[in-house]
Design an enzyme around this catalytic site. Structure first.
Site, PDB file in Angstrom:
ATOM      1  N   CYS A   1       0.837  -1.189   0.000  1.00  0.00           N
ATOM      2  CA  CYS A   1       0.000   0.000   0.000  1.00  0.00           C
ATOM      3  C   CYS A   1       0.871   1.237   0.000  1.00  0.00           C
ATOM      4  O   CYS A   1       2.018   1.204   0.433  1.00  0.00           O
ATOM      5  CB  CYS A   1      -0.877   0.015   1.240  1.00  0.00           C
ATOM      6  SG  CYS A   1      -1.941  -1.417   1.282  1.00  0.00           S
TER       7      CYS A   1
ATOM      8  N   TYR B   1      -5.170 -13.246  -4.597  1.00  0.00           N
ATOM      9  CA  TYR B   1      -4.609 -12.805  -3.309  1.00  0.00           C
ATOM     10  C   TYR B   1      -5.416 -13.381  -2.150  1.00  0.00           C
ATOM     11  O   TYR B   1      -6.612 -13.158  -2.048  1.00  0.00           O
ATOM     12  CB  TYR B   1      -4.605 -11.278  -3.308  1.00  0.00           C
ATOM     13  CG  TYR B   1      -4.234 -10.553  -2.033  1.00  0.00           C
ATOM     14  CD1 TYR B   1      -3.367 -11.081  -1.077  1.00  0.00           C
ATOM     15  CD2 TYR B   1      -4.744  -9.275  -1.806  1.00  0.00           C
ATOM     16  CE1 TYR B   1      -3.040 -10.358   0.064  1.00  0.00           C
ATOM     17  CE2 TYR B   1      -4.413  -8.548  -0.665  1.00  0.00           C
ATOM     18  CZ  TYR B   1      -3.566  -9.098   0.273  1.00  0.00           C
ATOM     19  OH  TYR B   1      -3.248  -8.386   1.396  1.00  0.00           O
TER      20      TYR B   1
ATOM     21  N   HIS C   1      -3.114 -11.755   4.692  1.00  0.00           N
ATOM     22  CA  HIS C   1      -3.249 -10.616   5.610  1.00  0.00           C
ATOM     23  C   HIS C   1      -4.561 -10.581   6.379  1.00  0.00           C
ATOM     24  O   HIS C   1      -4.916  -9.551   6.932  1.00  0.00           O
ATOM     25  CB  HIS C   1      -3.039  -9.293   4.850  1.00  0.00           C
ATOM     26  CG  HIS C   1      -1.638  -9.129   4.340  1.00  0.00           C
ATOM     27  ND1 HIS C   1      -1.333  -9.038   3.002  1.00  0.00           N
ATOM     28  CD2 HIS C   1      -0.453  -9.073   4.988  1.00  0.00           C
ATOM     29  CE1 HIS C   1      -0.019  -8.915   2.849  1.00  0.00           C
ATOM     30  NE2 HIS C   1       0.532  -8.953   4.041  1.00  0.00           N
TER      31      HIS C   1
ATOM     32  N   ASP D   1       3.306  -9.970   9.141  1.00  0.00           N
ATOM     33  CA  ASP D   1       4.046  -9.849   7.883  1.00  0.00           C
ATOM     34  C   ASP D   1       4.991  -8.646   7.939  1.00  0.00           C
ATOM     35  O   ASP D   1       6.172  -8.756   7.620  1.00  0.00           O
ATOM     36  CB  ASP D   1       3.039  -9.704   6.737  1.00  0.00           C
ATOM     37  CG  ASP D   1       3.701  -9.674   5.363  1.00  0.00           C
ATOM     38  OD1 ASP D   1       4.803 -10.219   5.218  1.00  0.00           O
ATOM     39  OD2 ASP D   1       3.098  -9.101   4.431  1.00  0.00           O
TER      40      ASP D   1
END
Lengths: 692, 692
Positions: free
Chosen positions: A31, A170, A173, A266
């Site tokens: 991001c 994806y 997360h 992460d």
């Protein structure tokens, strides 16, 4: 680009499906807070990575449909064809610099509150949304799943049309619908999408197959997958279902981009995860079960570790988000053997915080990050000097070091005068606190650079007064004298000074950083700053076996660290250290052997026995030298001084990132046409008024 | 527009400087979450107010310079000429509907964190910024003040160029630099801008004079000023410096827009400030000390109170933010004597929450608010029916009532079947809880409407099963059967059900709302929902003298209510009610006479003795009727049913505002071309890619 033998393996081309990546450096999706609101800035930022040598440059979460609406956060968006031109800015720019571009398609399920679109929130099963809003997701029915697949296919087609080379599926997360289907905790379906792992992974398999069909062999398909949740048996484990998923889908994608979940695991900070490569133990199995190339991350900045990871067969690609932010030219520097010039990520997560705050990305180490388009800043290039002017920089903290380094890079002769006996200022001082050791890199990187330069003179233990500055007779003076913590209790919650009892010992973070400790407890730490330092000080003192009472007007410890993904860890750590935490209270009196605290809600008071108080409230600028010089200039006593500029914390206390940025800007703007310098702050992207 | 005599005074034209306002209805500036990111939506929303009869329609905070950057919040922006076209959309649209447009120029001082622009934060004195970010504002020097005046003048000129009729100078809500200069707490200057009140007010006087100069008598100049802070001697008081400021500047502006500070006092909710007109006692002095017209607010929806306020000489204009959001056609309805049709603001502050969340404005009462541009919704107009289709709506909660009302307005014959003995569902049930009485207006407004309509049949105590629905043989069925609170503890913090001891009494908010109370304490209220209802239930039970222990995983009570400006009040109220508050804990076991709670950070457990537990965690949809009907339709048992649509909480539990919105949308979209209906959700404003 010249390969240095020792690292040659990192510069081997690697095939990803139908494509060839020019080397092993892979900027995984991250991001940026630029996204769909700031597409020109995003394109310029990603292009800088491509220019710096990354073989693959990915974008960030790209919403595939209005039911995955992360507003007000600004990720990417590919809802329909109207979004294609903005993304094409990026793919064109990245391609021009020789890299492949990747797009991370996403449906965020119950992680997307859909507050702009007001679309229904979707999930495998009925449940609350994943943010603090009284709204729930509904279990998807079969028609919803068909629709979702259709959205993903259409988005993949639009991604191809926008010029991307690699299209992601994806599941990671804890933020993505596909991962939610995988987790039994989230998925209590009884149809073919629930129950067995095969069923729970069905949706991912279908998306991979769908995407392969869409790209028709022209693009690569990447699978981003969190193999481990670090929640023990409560969550997915790398050696259990994590491995089974990779085995099951092993050859379907063209590349596996693997990591651990959630985001705080992460993107762990150095404060809680000091060692680079911390994901290896979880992801190392992946290459054993697939023939496809593997990319993984773990704050990888050491070229030796990178080589070892490739040679040991742990990965094919060196993945990076944060290290590529701190140094977009990391690959080039390794290629050219300029290892010492790498601007190493300090793992502070200021970059992450900008996403959480919905603002453009910034970086403590790399002040140009996010400013590539707006200010036209390049991390490695700066306008050469326009004259033979000389500069004096006073103070060798983050702002002073950066300003000196950039002025020196421009070719100016620079004198740096530091009052203490060491370079680094606040960055160095804070790095001595428990958990912040890596922050020293802010100083190290700049000191290394300065020591190479013949046009810089460094003076330690040179605390200049105004007359000495005048005597030096250097025309351009940058004052980076920093700030100190207030000792009077003034801060967010109280603008009136605290009047302490004479026998109460009052300390500040500056004292602790200088090694002045309360000799015995109990110590009351009053954190009205509410960012990170109060919690750090508490850990630091508790580790010395002092009895600590932590008082804060906030509801939790260090609430600002929510943005750096650390808050839960900080709070837990203080509890583990035996700290007595008193939230929602202000310090109202520091009496004899005890303090009075006041509930921020009820105004009720309590007394707490303590021997000393550490006040973490607000900072005072060290601007008296500047004020004196201003007055002297005003009265004509500094005829030779053209520039007199206050920078960094001395101008306005902020993050270390802000100080570095301010020092950088001062150096960039030096001798620039003032109107041009002033105009940059107005530069922004604004909505189209085209009628639709 | 026909004036009804009784309210004629409200429709007298009033002069404001060089302009004539057509009546006394004045929409004061209010945030919308549309702003500079969504200028077309903003223009359409403001134009709707003008169409509804308001004489003056203001925009919202309009940043005058990059050093007043509220990103990521989307207020208005007028940094330079590039922002003019977006604002002109609004002024053109408002003028076309016969109203004057006003612009609220603002510099937010330390309330603007400048996280996009990274500009220095400005304040009268050095201090922390007004939000949770480790960044400080610097005291403005004389040059800063000169610059600031120049920015304000330039912005005023741009506002004139954009077509505004009224230009604001703004000192209120504890959010503006000019007000910060006024407050001794924020201003410790020793120059001519600090010290005496005259000095502290100097900047406001200068801005007023500057603005008068710029507009050259063509526009009016408004002064928005908070006369009172409700902080006793700690803050500005209406009868002290508040009055003195108005006296000092009495004739400088063309109109005084007065209110109380901070925002939570100005926009008080009915929960904590049940009476309309609650600002009168503070602002009533203003007309005594100025000859200029005065506008004030206070959630004014009663025409009789409005008339009284004008006749008593308290105000010249009826100011409104929230009442104009709930009913943009409030003036028209009063003018036409349609008093009972007024959609009264319930004072819930959902509108306010959208600003805080950075998303488009929404309203519990008015589902069209914020959707004027995107979906083309008009609060008073709806497409007439396209056929003689009939509809059955099942459930008379917020979604069912709204859907029925809108379908009936369209001309369809509608049958509304409610299982209980009253109309209103959740809106009515929640309104019986302490503080939420005004929420009943959601039901009242719609019931009044439905009772006027010949094409609606209302049935109470008609709990239909699937066979009965089939027998009714109505082709279009809307199912609004709502949701119920879960009794198993599943929610945000735990997805596994709690297994209670047999003798532990478990209740939910539904029980409390049905009058089923724990007969004696201690009662443990477990709030994992973290929005408003847990806190309301705690107050409600505590007021019955039950001993309450409030457990929540959050750090504070009802954290979501921060967005409605209520959190501090809720927390304080619980303390005042003697509630034992245990934050940062999850409920992990409900045993025999005691519960186990677990620290969300450390995992450490504690035991709490209690006789009963109220679980406020998550809701379960009442969708079994829908599921049965779906299955019947699937097997061909419902040949006559064309539409079978789940709406409101039964489709996805959310706010009452969400349920009303969903019911409204279902009625709007009924018989609309499905492709057109589906396309609306993609409509959005996107950045220009024009290269600058």
């Amino acid at each position: 680009m010249m390969n240095v033998n020792r690292y040659a393996v990192l510069f081997e081309p690697v095939q990803i499906g139908p494509l060839i990546a020019r080397n092993r450096f892979y900027q995984v999706p991250h991001c940026s807070g630029l996204g769909h609101l700031r597409p020109q800035a995003e394109a310029a930022m990603r292009a800088m990575k491509a220019e710096g040598g990354w073989a693959v440059v990915a974008n960030q979460e790209t919403e595939i449909h209005p039911s995955s609406d992360l507003s007000p956060a600004s990720e990417h968006r590919l809802w329909d064809e109207r979004d294609i031109p903005a993304l094409r800015l990026m793919t064109d720019a990245v391609r021009e610099k020789g890299a492949l571009s990747a797009i991370e398609l996403v449906h965020n399920g119950n992680h997307s509150p859909n507050l702009l679109t007001r679309a229904p929130v979707l999930a495998p099963s009925d449940m609350s949304i994943d943010s603090l809003y009284p709204k729930q997701a509904r279990a998807m029915d079969k028609e919803d799943i068909r629709e979702f697949r259709r959205w993903h296919r259409s988005a993949a087609q639009r991604a191809v049309d926008a010029g991307f080379d690699i299209i992601y599926v994806y599941a990671g997360h804890r933020m993505t619908l596909t991962q939610h289907f995988l987790l039994p905790e989230y998925n209590n379906r009884t149809d073919e999408y629930g129950g067995s792992l095969e069923n729970r992974a069905r949706l991912i398999r279908e998306l991979l197959e769908d995407t392969r069909e869409v790209v028709e062999g022209h693009c690569a398909v990447a699978m981003r997958f969190a193999v481990e949740e670090k929640r023990g048996k409560q969550g997915m484990q790398a050696q259990e279902e994590g491995r089974a998923v990779v085995e099951m889908l092993a050859e379907l994608p063209d590349i596996w981009d693997v990591n651990i979940s959630d985001w705080s695991n992460d993107s762990a900070t150095t404060r809680f995860e000091p060692d680079d490569g911390y994901q290896n133990e979880y992801i190392k199995f992946v290459k054993d079960v697939t023939t496809k190339p593997v990319v993984a991350v773990g704050r990888l900045t050491s070229p030796d570790m990178m080589v070892a990871m490739v040679e040991k067969g742990i990965v094919d690609f060196i993945g990076a988000a944060r290290p590529s932010i701190a140094d977009p030219f990391l690959p080039s520097k390794i290629a050219e053997g300029r290892i010492d010039e790498i601007r190493e990520c300090i793992g502070c997560n200021i970059c992450v915080s900008s996403d959480s705050l919905g603002i453009p990305i910034r970086c403590t180490q790399n002040p140009t990050m996010g400013e590539e388009w707006r200010r036209g800043w390049h991390p490695e290039k700066i306008e050469p000097k326009g004259s033979e002017e000389e500069a004096l920089v006073i103070g060798a903290g983050p702002a002073g070091l950066e300003c000196t380094m950039q002025l020196a890079k421009r070719g100016y002769k620079v004198t740096l005068a530091e009052g203490s006996d060491e370079l680094g200022g606040r960055a160095l001082r804070e790095s001595r606190l428990l958990g912040l050791n890596a922050w020293q890199r802010v100083a190290d990187n700049r000191i290394y650079d300065l020591k190479q330069r013949a046009n810089v003179q460094l003076f330690l233990e040179s605390r200049l007064d105004a007359n000495q500055v005048a005597e030096l007779d250097i025309a351009n003076v940058f004052i980076a004298t920093g700030a100190r913590w207030r000792k009077d209790g003034v801060g967010r919650s109280a603008r009136k000074p605290l009047i302490p009892a004479p026998d109460m010992i009052l300390l500040t973070p500056d004292d602790i950083m200088s090694g002045i400790f309360p000799d015995n407890g109990p110590v009351l730490i009053y954190d009205d700053d509410q960012s990170y330092i109060g919690g750090v000080i508490a850990e630091h003192l508790a580790a010395r076996n002092l009895e600590i009472i932590f008082v804060t007007p906030a509801g939790v410890v260090s609430p600002w660290t929510t943005h750096t993904l650390e808050q839960a860890r900080v709070h837990a750590s203080l509890i583990e250290h035996g700290v007595d935490i008193r939230t929602s209270h202000m310090l109202s009196k520091a009496g004899a052997g005890e303090c009075e605290v006041t509930c921020v809600y009820s105004g009720r008071q309590k007394t707490i026995k303590c021997r000393s108080v550490v006040l973490v409230t607000e900072r005072q600028r060290n601007n008296s030298l500047h004020n004196t010089l201003l007055a002297m200039r005003h009265s004509g006593e500094l005829p030779g001084v053209k520039t007199l500029e206050l920078i960094g914390d001395a101008a306005a206390p902020g993050l270390i990132a802000d100080a570095v940025y301010d020092g950088h800007m001062a150096a960039r703007n030096f001798e620039m046409d003032p109107a041009h310098a002033a105009s940059q702050i107005y530069r922004r992207e604004i909505p189209s008024l085209e009628l639709i």
